[in-house]
Design an enzyme around this catalytic site. Structure first.
Site, PDB file in Angstrom:
ATOM      1  N   HIS A 143      72.895  63.157  95.271  1.00  0.00           N
ATOM      2  CA  HIS A 143      74.320  63.078  96.232  1.00  0.00           C
ATOM      3  C   HIS A 143      75.546  62.598  95.576  1.00  0.00           C
ATOM      4  CE1 HIS A 143      71.442  64.736  99.471  1.00  0.00           C
ATOM      5  NE2 HIS A 143      70.524  63.861  98.587  1.00  0.00           N
ATOM      6  N   HIS A 148      66.734  70.494 101.663  1.00  0.00           N
ATOM      7  CA  HIS A 148      65.829  69.347 101.748  1.00  0.00           C
ATOM      8  C   HIS A 148      64.505  69.700 102.774  1.00  0.00           C
ATOM      9  CE1 HIS A 148      68.724  66.914  99.764  1.00  0.00           C
ATOM     10  NE2 HIS A 148      68.250  66.017  99.916  1.00  0.00           N
ATOM     11  N   GLU A 169      60.272  65.847 103.246  1.00  0.00           N
ATOM     12  CA  GLU A 169      60.551  64.642 102.762  1.00  0.00           C
ATOM     13  C   GLU A 169      60.157  63.683 104.166  1.00  0.00           C
ATOM     14  OE1 GLU A 169      64.368  63.166 102.873  1.00  0.00           O
ATOM     15  OE2 GLU A 169      64.045  61.505 101.946  1.00  0.00           O
TER      16      GLU A 169
HETATM   17 ZN    ZN Z   1      68.463  64.025  98.955  1.00  0.00          ZN
END
Ligand code: ZN
Length: 336
Positions: A22, A191, A194
């Site tokens: 990022h 994403h 996670e």
């Molecule tokens: Zn990430």
């Protein structure tokens, strides 16, 4: 030279590509301190190896403390990217897929186009970079249609990613937009797996058409999700140090990256937010080497994966892989 520093040199020398980083999480601390010594007087505590975030909120607090006051203009984005490439050049990085946060448009009042232009102009001529914009699950709080149209119309944005706390189920707008982005020639990421469980990985594969999963580690909890990911040719862009510091895995020795790789899912190693975690790309390889007792052959495979899954011409991929293979051969011979 000790074995460890030989390994470190080998890992540093390998040609590498990074797929999950990022830009807002890559702030250049030295420059920040020189620019505003009062605001930026103490680096994030999370640089310490044994630092653990108690909650994802704690992580976001650091973003508000450091990143939001820094990333206020296209020039700051450009400066951040220039510094990032200086560090990565030392690590033999050849290719990067990085993202900027759509939510930054709301904090800064900047447009996606001006941020994307500034970032792309800051990429050195001899580096290959693909830029993604990360969109929050809830989308934008206002002017959603305007922002989404501009993203599709901005050629400097190569792809889209789903960011932020993984709140599910997916909203309808994202399913429509991932489809529209694909039609517009953008690459799709998300994403998933996670903070959320394996069903989130299945969801972004089935409902968003994503094959480049960011993290994906909790797919390990459901063999059917691992099978699905392997069958459709998905790759997982994994960030071991981030996973440990955010306590998404209890300890590096328990990280599932090797099991995912064994299940036929090509995995790459990445830093996620090097400014927050205080990590380099080589640190990620080293963490996996030491924490999981990974062989140099498997470590070289992670570097190979970073090229096979890159958006590069076949000839560039083969060139980098041949270089990795020859460095591996030399390293193995030196170990005998
Ligand atoms: Zn990430």
């Amino acid at each position: 030279m000790t074995r460890n520093s030989e390994l470190q040199d080998f890992l540093k020398s390998l040609p590498k590509a990074e797929h999950h980083i990022h830009i807002e999480g890559s702030c250049p601390w030295d420059i920040m301190g020189r620019t505003d010594p009062q605001q930026f007087d103490t680096p994030p505590p999370s640089w310490a190896d044994d630092y653990r975030f108690e909650t994802f909120d704690d992580f976001e607090q650091l973003i508000f403390k450091y990143v939001v006051p820094w990333m206020i203009s296209p020039e700051r984005y450009a400066q951040t990217v220039e510094e990032l490439f200086k560090v990565r050049r030392e690590e033999n990085l050849r290719y990067i897929e990085f993202s900027f946060a759509g939510i930054a448009l709301e904090f800064t009042g900047l447009s996606a186009r001006e941020i994307a232009q500034a970032i792309k102009e800051a990429v050195p001529q001899d580096m290959e970079a693909r830029l993604y914009i990360g969109l929050h699950h809830a989308g934008f709080s206002s002017n959603q249609d305007h922002h989404l149209t501009e993203i599709l119309d901005t050629p400097q944005i190569d792809g889209i990613d789903l960011h932020g706390p993984e709140e599910f189920p997916l909203e309808d707008w994202s399913k429509d937009f991932w489809k529209a982005a694909k039609s517009a020639g953008k690459t799709l990421k998300a994403h998933a797996g996670e903070l959320s469980g394996p069903s989130a990985v299945r969801e972004v594969i089935e409902d968003l058409g994503v094959t480049k999963i960011q993290h994906g580690i909790r797919a390990i909890e459901d063999p059917s999700v691992m099978d699905l990911a392997a069958q459709i040719g998905a790759s997982f862009d994994i960030c071991p140090i981030s996973n440990v510091k955010l306590q998404n895995v209890p300890d590096i020795s328990l990280h599932p990256v090797l099991k995912l790789e064994d299940a036929g899912i090509p995995c790459t190693l990445n830093t996620d937010d090097p400014f927050i975690f205080g990590n380099t790309l080589t640190d990620e390889y080293l963490a996996v080497a030491e924490g999981l007792h990974t062989s140099p052959i498997q470590l070289a495979q992670f570097a190979r994966n970073s090229f096979t899954t890159a958006d590069l011409p076949e000839s560039s991929k083969l060139e980098a892989i041949a270089e990795i293979d020859s460095l591996l051969e030399i390293h193995l011979a030196a170990m005998d």
